[in-house]
Motif scaffolding. Structure first.
Motif, PDB file in Angstrom:
ATOM      1  N   ILE B 155       0.850  -1.200   0.000  1.00  0.00           N
ATOM      2  CA  ILE B 155       0.000   0.000   0.000  1.00  0.00           C
ATOM      3  C   ILE B 155       0.887   1.253   0.000  1.00  0.00           C
ATOM      4  O   ILE B 155       0.653   2.213  -0.742  1.00  0.00           O
ATOM      5  CB  ILE B 155      -0.924   0.004   1.244  1.00  0.00           C
ATOM      6  CG1 ILE B 155      -1.998  -1.075   1.109  1.00  0.00           C
ATOM      7  CG2 ILE B 155      -1.547   1.372   1.449  1.00  0.00           C
ATOM      8  CD1 ILE B 155      -3.143  -0.723   0.198  1.00  0.00           C
ATOM      9  N   ARG B 158       2.681   1.552  -3.377  1.00  0.00           N
ATOM     10  CA  ARG B 158       1.817   1.848  -4.525  1.00  0.00           C
ATOM     11  C   ARG B 158       1.051   3.167  -4.342  1.00  0.00           C
ATOM     12  O   ARG B 158       1.121   4.050  -5.183  1.00  0.00           O
ATOM     13  CB  ARG B 158       0.832   0.686  -4.726  1.00  0.00           C
ATOM     14  CG  ARG B 158      -0.190   0.881  -5.820  1.00  0.00           C
ATOM     15  CD  ARG B 158       0.426   1.111  -7.179  1.00  0.00           C
ATOM     16  NE  ARG B 158      -0.314   2.139  -7.903  1.00  0.00           N
ATOM     17  CZ  ARG B 158       0.155   2.850  -8.912  1.00  0.00           C
ATOM     18  NH1 ARG B 158       1.383   2.647  -9.336  1.00  0.00           N
ATOM     19  NH2 ARG B 158      -0.585   3.745  -9.496  1.00  0.00           N
ATOM     20  N   ASP B 159       0.342   3.274  -3.231  1.00  0.00           N
ATOM     21  CA  ASP B 159      -0.586   4.404  -3.106  1.00  0.00           C
ATOM     22  C   ASP B 159       0.045   5.643  -2.483  1.00  0.00           C
ATOM     23  O   ASP B 159      -0.491   6.739  -2.621  1.00  0.00           O
ATOM     24  CB  ASP B 159      -1.813   3.976  -2.286  1.00  0.00           C
ATOM     25  CG  ASP B 159      -2.671   2.985  -3.055  1.00  0.00           C
ATOM     26  OD1 ASP B 159      -2.603   3.004  -4.304  1.00  0.00           O
ATOM     27  OD2 ASP B 159      -3.381   2.186  -2.424  1.00  0.00           O
ATOM     28  N   ASP B 164       5.310   1.867  -9.741  1.00  0.00           N
ATOM     29  CA  ASP B 164       4.528   0.935 -10.553  1.00  0.00           C
ATOM     30  C   ASP B 164       4.827  -0.504 -10.106  1.00  0.00           C
ATOM     31  O   ASP B 164       5.718  -0.748  -9.303  1.00  0.00           O
ATOM     32  CB  ASP B 164       4.801   1.135 -12.052  1.00  0.00           C
ATOM     33  CG  ASP B 164       6.255   0.895 -12.423  1.00  0.00           C
ATOM     34  OD1 ASP B 164       6.923   0.106 -11.735  1.00  0.00           O
ATOM     35  OD2 ASP B 164       6.730   1.514 -13.390  1.00  0.00           O
ATOM     36  N   TYR B 165       4.038  -1.436 -10.634  1.00  0.00           N
ATOM     37  CA  TYR B 165       4.141  -2.811 -10.147  1.00  0.00           C
ATOM     38  C   TYR B 165       5.543  -3.392 -10.364  1.00  0.00           C
ATOM     39  O   TYR B 165       6.036  -4.165  -9.542  1.00  0.00           O
ATOM     40  CB  TYR B 165       3.106  -3.696 -10.857  1.00  0.00           C
ATOM     41  CG  TYR B 165       1.674  -3.506 -10.377  1.00  0.00           C
ATOM     42  CD1 TYR B 165       1.340  -2.491  -9.481  1.00  0.00           C
ATOM     43  CD2 TYR B 165       0.663  -4.344 -10.814  1.00  0.00           C
ATOM     44  CE1 TYR B 165       0.037  -2.320  -9.053  1.00  0.00           C
ATOM     45  CE2 TYR B 165      -0.658  -4.178 -10.385  1.00  0.00           C
ATOM     46  CZ  TYR B 165      -0.962  -3.153  -9.511  1.00  0.00           C
ATOM     47  OH  TYR B 165      -2.248  -2.990  -9.080  1.00  0.00           O
ATOM     48  N   GLY B 177       3.229 -10.489 -10.846  1.00  0.00           N
ATOM     49  CA  GLY B 177       1.918 -11.077 -10.561  1.00  0.00           C
ATOM     50  C   GLY B 177       1.626 -11.097  -9.064  1.00  0.00           C
ATOM     51  O   GLY B 177       0.482 -10.889  -8.635  1.00  0.00           O
ATOM     52  N   LYS B 180       0.637  -7.662  -8.042  1.00  0.00           N
ATOM     53  CA  LYS B 180      -0.724  -7.366  -8.493  1.00  0.00           C
ATOM     54  C   LYS B 180      -1.748  -7.918  -7.496  1.00  0.00           C
ATOM     55  O   LYS B 180      -2.657  -7.212  -7.056  1.00  0.00           O
ATOM     56  CB  LYS B 180      -0.926  -7.996  -9.871  1.00  0.00           C
ATOM     57  CG  LYS B 180      -2.262  -7.748 -10.510  1.00  0.00           C
ATOM     58  CD  LYS B 180      -2.281  -8.461 -11.869  1.00  0.00           C
ATOM     59  CE  LYS B 180      -3.669  -8.490 -12.465  1.00  0.00           C
ATOM     60  NZ  LYS B 180      -3.717  -9.322 -13.675  1.00  0.00           N
ATOM     61  N   SER B 181      -1.553  -9.176  -7.159  1.00  0.00           N
ATOM     62  CA  SER B 181      -2.518  -9.779  -6.253  1.00  0.00           C
ATOM     63  C   SER B 181      -2.372  -9.220  -4.840  1.00  0.00           C
ATOM     64  O   SER B 181      -3.356  -9.035  -4.126  1.00  0.00           O
ATOM     65  CB  SER B 181      -2.362 -11.289  -6.299  1.00  0.00           C
ATOM     66  OG  SER B 181      -1.884 -11.802  -5.132  1.00  0.00           O
ATOM     67  N   VAL B 183      -1.407  -6.172  -3.982  1.00  0.00           N
ATOM     68  CA  VAL B 183      -1.985  -4.820  -3.917  1.00  0.00           C
ATOM     69  C   VAL B 183      -3.500  -4.922  -3.780  1.00  0.00           C
ATOM     70  O   VAL B 183      -4.115  -4.236  -2.954  1.00  0.00           O
ATOM     71  CB  VAL B 183      -1.600  -4.006  -5.180  1.00  0.00           C
ATOM     72  CG1 VAL B 183      -2.452  -2.738  -5.279  1.00  0.00           C
ATOM     73  CG2 VAL B 183      -0.126  -3.642  -5.151  1.00  0.00           C
ATOM     74  N   PHE B 184      -4.076  -5.805  -4.578  1.00  0.00           N
ATOM     75  CA  PHE B 184      -5.528  -5.969  -4.509  1.00  0.00           C
ATOM     76  C   PHE B 184      -5.965  -6.421  -3.116  1.00  0.00           C
ATOM     77  O   PHE B 184      -6.875  -5.851  -2.503  1.00  0.00           O
ATOM     78  CB  PHE B 184      -5.992  -6.976  -5.576  1.00  0.00           C
ATOM     79  CG  PHE B 184      -7.277  -7.654  -5.228  1.00  0.00           C
ATOM     80  CD1 PHE B 184      -8.466  -6.940  -5.182  1.00  0.00           C
ATOM     81  CD2 PHE B 184      -7.302  -9.019  -4.926  1.00  0.00           C
ATOM     82  CE1 PHE B 184      -9.657  -7.571  -4.842  1.00  0.00           C
ATOM     83  CE2 PHE B 184      -8.480  -9.640  -4.584  1.00  0.00           C
ATOM     84  CZ  PHE B 184      -9.663  -8.918  -4.545  1.00  0.00           C
ATOM     85  N   ARG B 185      -5.271  -7.445  -2.605  1.00  0.00           N
ATOM     86  CA  ARG B 185      -5.659  -7.975  -1.291  1.00  0.00           C
ATOM     87  C   ARG B 185      -5.441  -6.939  -0.190  1.00  0.00           C
ATOM     88  O   ARG B 185      -6.209  -6.853   0.765  1.00  0.00           O
ATOM     89  CB  ARG B 185      -4.863  -9.245  -0.982  1.00  0.00           C
ATOM     90  CG  ARG B 185      -5.302 -10.413  -1.810  1.00  0.00           C
ATOM     91  CD  ARG B 185      -4.502 -11.673  -1.541  1.00  0.00           C
ATOM     92  NE  ARG B 185      -4.733 -12.641  -2.601  1.00  0.00           N
ATOM     93  CZ  ARG B 185      -5.869 -13.323  -2.760  1.00  0.00           C
ATOM     94  NH1 ARG B 185      -6.860 -13.146  -1.907  1.00  0.00           N
ATOM     95  NH2 ARG B 185      -6.006 -14.160  -3.755  1.00  0.00           N
ATOM     96  N   ARG B 187      -5.592  -3.680  -0.493  1.00  0.00           N
ATOM     97  CA  ARG B 187      -6.641  -2.653  -0.555  1.00  0.00           C
ATOM     98  C   ARG B 187      -7.954  -3.182   0.007  1.00  0.00           C
ATOM     99  O   ARG B 187      -8.687  -2.482   0.704  1.00  0.00           O
ATOM    100  CB  ARG B 187      -6.833  -2.203  -2.007  1.00  0.00           C
ATOM    101  CG  ARG B 187      -5.742  -1.252  -2.469  1.00  0.00           C
ATOM    102  CD  ARG B 187      -5.874  -0.972  -3.931  1.00  0.00           C
ATOM    103  NE  ARG B 187      -4.929   0.035  -4.384  1.00  0.00           N
ATOM    104  CZ  ARG B 187      -4.540   0.166  -5.641  1.00  0.00           C
ATOM    105  NH1 ARG B 187      -5.019  -0.647  -6.565  1.00  0.00           N
ATOM    106  NH2 ARG B 187      -3.695   1.101  -5.983  1.00  0.00           N
ATOM    107  N   LYS B 188      -8.214  -4.421  -0.324  1.00  0.00           N
ATOM    108  CA  LYS B 188      -9.444  -5.038   0.166  1.00  0.00           C
ATOM    109  C   LYS B 188      -9.412  -5.111   1.698  1.00  0.00           C
ATOM    110  O   LYS B 188     -10.378  -4.744   2.376  1.00  0.00           O
ATOM    111  CB  LYS B 188      -9.558  -6.451  -0.429  1.00  0.00           C
ATOM    112  CG  LYS B 188     -10.848  -7.158  -0.113  1.00  0.00           C
ATOM    113  CD  LYS B 188     -10.861  -8.520  -0.770  1.00  0.00           C
ATOM    114  CE  LYS B 188     -12.084  -9.313  -0.329  1.00  0.00           C
ATOM    115  NZ  LYS B 188     -11.982 -10.715  -0.691  1.00  0.00           N
ATOM    116  N   LEU B 190      -7.639  -3.334   3.693  1.00  0.00           N
ATOM    117  CA  LEU B 190      -7.665  -1.987   4.266  1.00  0.00           C
ATOM    118  C   LEU B 190      -9.092  -1.465   4.344  1.00  0.00           C
ATOM    119  O   LEU B 190      -9.520  -0.906   5.357  1.00  0.00           O
ATOM    120  CB  LEU B 190      -6.794  -1.054   3.407  1.00  0.00           C
ATOM    121  CG  LEU B 190      -6.638   0.372   3.914  1.00  0.00           C
ATOM    122  CD1 LEU B 190      -5.917   0.394   5.263  1.00  0.00           C
ATOM    123  CD2 LEU B 190      -5.845   1.210   2.908  1.00  0.00           C
TER     124      LEU B 190
END
Lengths: 456, 200
Positions: B155, B158-159, B164-165, B177, B180-181, B183-185, B187-188, B190
């Motif tokens: 987080i 990235r944020d 970048d990735y 990869g 990517k996963s 960052v998604f997890r 954010r979720k 958070l």
């Protein structure tokens, strides 16, 4: 829709938001967004969260940070390796560290094995550091502490308390955190060992002394280019482990030393845990001599010696640097003593590169270019300290006239000699990593200045 | 004085690669410019990861010292800043493993407001709205502190740092990869934490 698929789609949305999808995936996702309100809603939430995070206030580094970094660099007081110009090959600093380690180990072994050689059944060694602050670097002189004298049965571990003097100029703590009149704050029994923590105030600075009371959980991380040496070292470590814990933990080529220490104010945040991770490199020949020496003692003494040897090797831990210096000072001082000249302890003498004969304990005075009188005064003081040690150990010290004459080299030539020896040193290095790790179940937090003893 | 000032301006404009080469050539003072240039960003990232200003300060210093020690080995395949961040993040993650009890206290105290360079709130000047914004910010900071360390790091990278990735992957030594996963997890997780905190 199955959860896995949902997560996959959400992952794509997250990557889309970050602009990390390829053209094909982006087109597919944009098509889905047009027809899927929930996807649009999720994207909006993603955007909101990411935006909120990016809007968090930016903390600025302390004003002194850059100056502190550069001062450390200019002092040459780096945490690990040498400066870039010295990054390849030997340096005085690295050699000094090696010599310190070897000398420390020699002292430790001497202390441990001397008892065996003397055949004494009762032994206690306690060390208290006194400091004379000069140039910001504390020079230590070891002194026996009569308050800590204890008699122990032979069946108990030999008690050897090594002070871990911690200097935290960057973390000055309120004075009320310390109780100057209380030396022993707590003795914490861990499953594997006993750690004694002492709180002190020295010159207005915080201090902490920790002593290891039992050897356990020694796990050496040894990487050695010579398999025979490695095997031999691992065998010895296994012996110690077996003697103490009834278990073998070391492996050839890969193992760790685990020692847990509790302190309260070490970090200045009262989290009750001290964790140290450090490493050093010692020449393989010194490891061999260490192993040779260790083979002569009884298991308990060897284990204690090895534990303390690993404790004092924690040079990567900034705070333990002073301990290293202190023990090193004592080690060099001891070389002026007959202790190492006794027939049975001859093998314990550290092998110095180039066969150096330097026998002067480094002091603040010598380091600052002090005069001969100051050095003499320091030498007298050191001899007095040593005599106290020897008396405490019950050592019959031969008269100075009976000793081999010392060949003191001028201090300024010693570094040159070391450097020359370093340049010509053909030895391969063995790297040893010592990790001090906090246990998984730390004790509850106590008030400042106190430790909460663990249930025994 | 004018010359010195001009030199400073020149140095300020000097790119990282040039400064690194100067340090490698033995010009230690060039490193000071790199420290000055990046200390705030490293410090802020470390604070967001470890949650305590003192730890962040220690980590930042240690990262710069390690970078200096190892700069002879730096070949410039990645940018200096990325490399520095890799060192800092490794230190921060290893420090997080060592000290787990420290985080909680610091995130909900005034540290976030008192020592921080405030981002101006352009959307509102109403004090009550500002208080609400601060509350959201505190809740967010607390939720960030409650995340798994690896999630928190991505987080931050990235944020906050806008890497970048690919650069995040380089910094963390993982595949793109995975980033990517992760960052998604992160954010979720958070968002879930924040919602939990609202409910609580």
């Amino acid at each position: 829709m199955p959860r896995i698929d949902r997560d996959k789609q959400s992952e794509q949305l997250s990557a889309y938001f970050d602009g990390e999808l390829n053209d094909k995936d982006r087109a597919a996702l944009e098509a889905r967004l047009q027809n899927d309100p929930s996807a649009r809603e999720e994207l909006a939430r993603l955007r909101e969260t990411a935006h909120a995070v990016s809007e968090l206030p930016r903390h600025r580094a302390p004003e002194s940070l850059a100056a502190d970094v550069m001062a450390t660099i200019e002092r040459g007081d780096l945490l690990d390796d040498a400066a870039p110009s010295k990054a390849r090959g030997w340096s005085w600093r690295s050699l000094n560290a090696l010599l310190m380690t070897a000398a420390m180990i020699a002292v430790v072994i001497t202390v441990g094995l001397w008892g065996m050689l003397q055949g004494e059944a009762k032994r206690s060694v306690s060390v208290v550091a006194s400091s004379a602050e000069t140039d910001g670097i504390e020079r230590k002189v070891l002194k026996p502490d009569p308050r800590r004298t204890q008699t122990m049965r032979e069946s108990q571990p030999v008690e050897v308390a090594v002070p871990l003097v911690v200097d935290m100029p960057q973390h000055p703590l309120p004075m009320e955190y310390y109780d100057e009149t209380v030396d022993e704050v707590a003795r914490v029994a861990l499953p594997s060992m006993t750690v004694e923590v002492l709180g002190r105030i020295r010159d207005g600075r915080s201090g902490l002394a920790a002593g290891v009371h039992a050897a356990a959980n020694i796990h050496l991380d040894v990487t050695c280019p010579n398999e025979a040496d490695l095997r031999r070292c691992a065998d010895r470590v296994n012996e110690f482990m077996f003697a103490y814990q009834g278990q073998q933990r070391s492996e050839y080529g890969r193992s760790t030393v685990t020692v847990s220490t509790y302190g309260t104010e070490l970090s200045g945040k009262n989290d009750g845990i001290v964790t140290v991770e450090s490493s050093l490199r010692i020449p393989s020949s010194r490891l061999r001599s260490l192993v040779d020496a260790l083979e002569g003692g009884n298991p308990r003494q060897r284990g204690v010696a090895l534990t303390i040897g690993t404790m004092v090797q924690a040079q990567g831990w900034r705070q333990s640097k002073q301990l290293s210096e202190m023990v090193f000072a004592q080690a060099i001082h001891d070389e002026t003593s007959p202790l190492l000249d006794q027939p049975n302890s001859q093998e314990l003498r550290p092998q110095r590169p180039g066969g150096l004969k330097h026998r002067t304990r480094p002091t603040a005075a010598t380091d600052l270019g002090g005069g001969t009188d100051q050095r003499d005064a320091k030498t007298i003081e050191s001899k007095k300290v040593l005599d106290e040690w020897l008396e405490r150990f019950g050592v019959n010290v031969p008269k100075s006239s009976e000793r081999e004459e010392e060949t003191a080299a001028p201090d300024d030539s010693v570094e040159q000699d070391y450097r020359a020896a370093a340049r010509s040193a053909p030895e391969q290095l063995i790297s040893v990593t010592v990790r001090f790790r906090a246990p998984a179940d730390p004790p509850p937090l106590g008030p400042p200045g106190q430790l909460v003893p663990r249930d025994r | 004085m004018e010359v010195a000032l001009r030199q400073d301006r020149t140095t300020l404009q000097t790119d990282d690669a040039t400064l690194v080469r100067e340090v490698q050539a033995g010009r230690t003072d060039a490193f000071a410019h790199l420290v000055t240039r990046y200390q705030d960003r490293v410090f802020n990232a470390c604070w967001r990861i470890c949650g305590h200003p003192d730890d962040a300060s220690d980590l930042t210093q240690e990262a710069f010292l390690k970078a200096f020690s190892a700069i002879a080995t730096f070949q410039g395949k990645s940018g200096f800043y990325t490399w520095l961040f890799r060192i800092a993040m490794n230190l921060a993650l290893s420090q997080r493993k060592r000290v787990k009890l420290r985080y909680v206290a610091s995130l909900d105290d005034d540290g976030d407001r008192s020592n921080a360079e405030r981002v101006p709130d352009r959307r509102s000047v109403d004090p009550s709205d500002r208080a609400a914004t601060n509350e959201v910010r505190d809740r967010l900071a607390r939720a960030l502190g409650e995340l798994d360390a690896h999630h928190r790091v991505v987080i931050v990278l990235r944020d906050i740092e806008a890497f970048d990735y690919e650069r995040i992957a380089h910094i963390l030594g993982v595949a793109v990869g995975t980033v990517k996963s992760r960052v998604f997890r992160a954010r979720k997780a958070l968002r879930e934490r924040m919602e939990d905190n609202i409910d609580a």
